[in-house]
Write an enzyme that holds these catalytic residues in place. Structure first.
Site, mmCIF file in Angstrom:
data_model
loop_
_atom_site.group_PDB
_atom_site.id
_atom_site.type_symbol
_atom_site.label_atom_id
_atom_site.label_comp_id
_atom_site.label_asym_id
_atom_site.label_seq_id
_atom_site.Cartn_x
_atom_site.Cartn_y
_atom_site.Cartn_z
ATOM 1 C CG ASP A 15 35.597 39.184 34.113
ATOM 2 O OD1 ASP A 15 36.793 39.295 33.773
ATOM 3 O OD2 ASP A 15 35.155 39.645 35.172
ATOM 4 C CG HIS A 20 40.776 37.313 34.054
ATOM 5 N ND1 HIS A 20 41.618 38.396 34.150
ATOM 6 C CD2 HIS A 20 39.510 37.814 34.042
ATOM 7 C CE1 HIS A 20 40.900 39.508 34.204
ATOM 8 N NE2 HIS A 20 39.624 39.185 34.130
ATOM 9 N N GLY A 50 42.058 36.831 44.022
ATOM 10 C CA GLY A 50 43.067 37.202 44.990
ATOM 11 C C GLY A 50 42.554 38.187 46.015
ATOM 12 C CD GLU A 51 39.478 40.526 43.678
ATOM 13 O OE1 GLU A 51 39.614 39.287 43.654
ATOM 14 O OE2 GLU A 51 39.154 41.205 42.698
ATOM 15 C CG HIS A 111 37.803 46.822 36.094
ATOM 16 N ND1 HIS A 111 37.267 45.585 36.414
ATOM 17 C CD2 HIS A 111 37.556 47.622 37.165
ATOM 18 C CE1 HIS A 111 36.720 45.654 37.617
ATOM 19 N NE2 HIS A 111 36.875 46.866 38.088
#
Length: 366
Positions: A284, A62, A68-69, A194
């Site tokens: 990740d 990424h 953002g969670e 995912h």
């Protein structure tokens, strides 16, 4: 100026013994016991018995950040090129994730092109967790065909409370559009899935494949080391012609809740009969590592690409019998899974994205 690397133990990724490698114009020109070249000015690099292998292909990163969670304060930072370089990652593949609202594919494209400007062979996925998938041009196949860094769709979430709960038909359509784009572009064309910690595990993918003409490798599930049960399903999937990706980044809290450490997961999958040529490892990097308890976010950290070099070093130190499998899972296997012919192997004619490592410690030579 051409460069001749001598006294190197070659892993292509298969071990080839001590060879010489000639590099020129960013390409591998020759690999031989002795490269005969005269009358040409060149740089000579004496590897001194160090290991020479392809740069790592990191199938899920990424680079524009993730997370953002739990709100905007939990967004993770961008991953700069130097972090990938220090980790031995020469081909990172960028994705959006949970957040395709506060972040978008235009921003991801910009980050991927910045990585390319720094010399990395970077790629990206169109789409995100959500279905219908966001795109750059308005069409998945068009994105893959016409937008150079785009090689597939991902990461599309299944078996996760953050997923859009896609139906089998929706997943089939994603895979069919990706396959068409890959056919026209001559590369890629996969759907990176995912896989969350839901009880359905790989069942949504199996339902999508059942009764249709799509080959198993149309889907590429990641995070398959979330549990022993999911890993067993992934091992079975590789035996049917699919690929499965193990996430190297984790936390003690995630391991305590069921995650299998990557090296253990690789060993367990092979012991369970998985096709070791179809198992890969990814970082990740830049993604968030959230800890949920009963659906409530309790904590979050950011993943780093450094784990890619770290797992090879750990294998060299603690499990030397697994080193060949780890090297393949970091190089050729993810390249094959993604349909990337220019990455993951040390072969004549391929780009010279190479790593020189100390054979004992696994430290990178700069």
């Amino acid at each position: 100026m051409p460069t001749l690397i001598v006294n190197a133990e070659i892993f292509a990724p298969e071990p080839l013994g001590c060879r010489e490698v000639l590099v020129a114009g960013g390409k591998i020109i020759a690999v031989a016991d002795r490269v005969d070249i005269s009358g040409t000015e060149l740089e000579r690099v004496d590897a001194g018995g160090m290991c020479l292998l392809p740069g790592f292909v990191d199938a899920l990163t990424h680079p524009c950040g993730g997370g953002g969670e739990g709100g905007f304060a939990n967004r993770t930072a961008e991953v700069p090129a130097e972090e990938f370089v220090r980790a031995g990652v020469t081909s990172p593949v960028g994705a959006l994730g949970t957040d395709s609202i506060g972040r978008c594919l235009d921003v991801l494209f910009g980050n991927v092109m910045a990585l390319r400007a720094h010399g990395l062979a970077a790629y990206m996925y169109t789409g995100a967790y959500r279905v219908p998938a966001p795109t750059i041009t308005g069409d998945i196949a068009r994105d893959i065909t016409l937008v150079d860094p785009v090689i597939g769709v991902g990461e599309v979430a299944i078996s996760d409370h953050r997923s859009a709960q896609p139906t089998p038909q929706e997943l089939r359509r994603l895979a069919a559009d990706a396959a068409l784009g890959g056919t026209l572009a001559g590369r890629g064309g996969r759907v990176m899935l995912h896989v969350g910690d839901g009880e359905s595990r790989l069942q949504p993918m199996r339902d999508a494949l059942a009764g249709c003409d799509l080959p198993p490798h149309s889907f590429y599930p990641t995070h398959v080391n979330r549990s022993a049960e999911l890993l067993a399903e992934a091992a079975d999937f590789t035996r049917s012609g699919g690929y499965a990706d193990i996430t190297v980044s984790t936390t003690p809290e995630l391991v305590a809740s069921g995650d299998l450490p990557a090296l253990q997961a690789l060993e367990d999958a092979i012991a369970a009969g998985a096709d070791r040529r179809r198992l890969s490892l990814s970082s990740d990097a830049g993604g968030s590592l959230p800890l949920y308890v009963d659906g409530e976010l309790r904590g979050l950290t950011a993943a780093s690409p450094a784990v890619m070099l770290g797992i090879l070093q750990k294998a060299m130190r603690d499990a030397p019998e697994l080193v060949p499998a780890v090297v393949c899972a970091l190089t050729a296997n993810p390249a094959d899974a993604l349909g990337l012919s220019d990455c993951g192997r040390l072969l004549v004619g391929r780009p010279a994205n190479l790593l020189l490592l100390d054979g004992d410690s696994g430290e990178l030579r700069s």
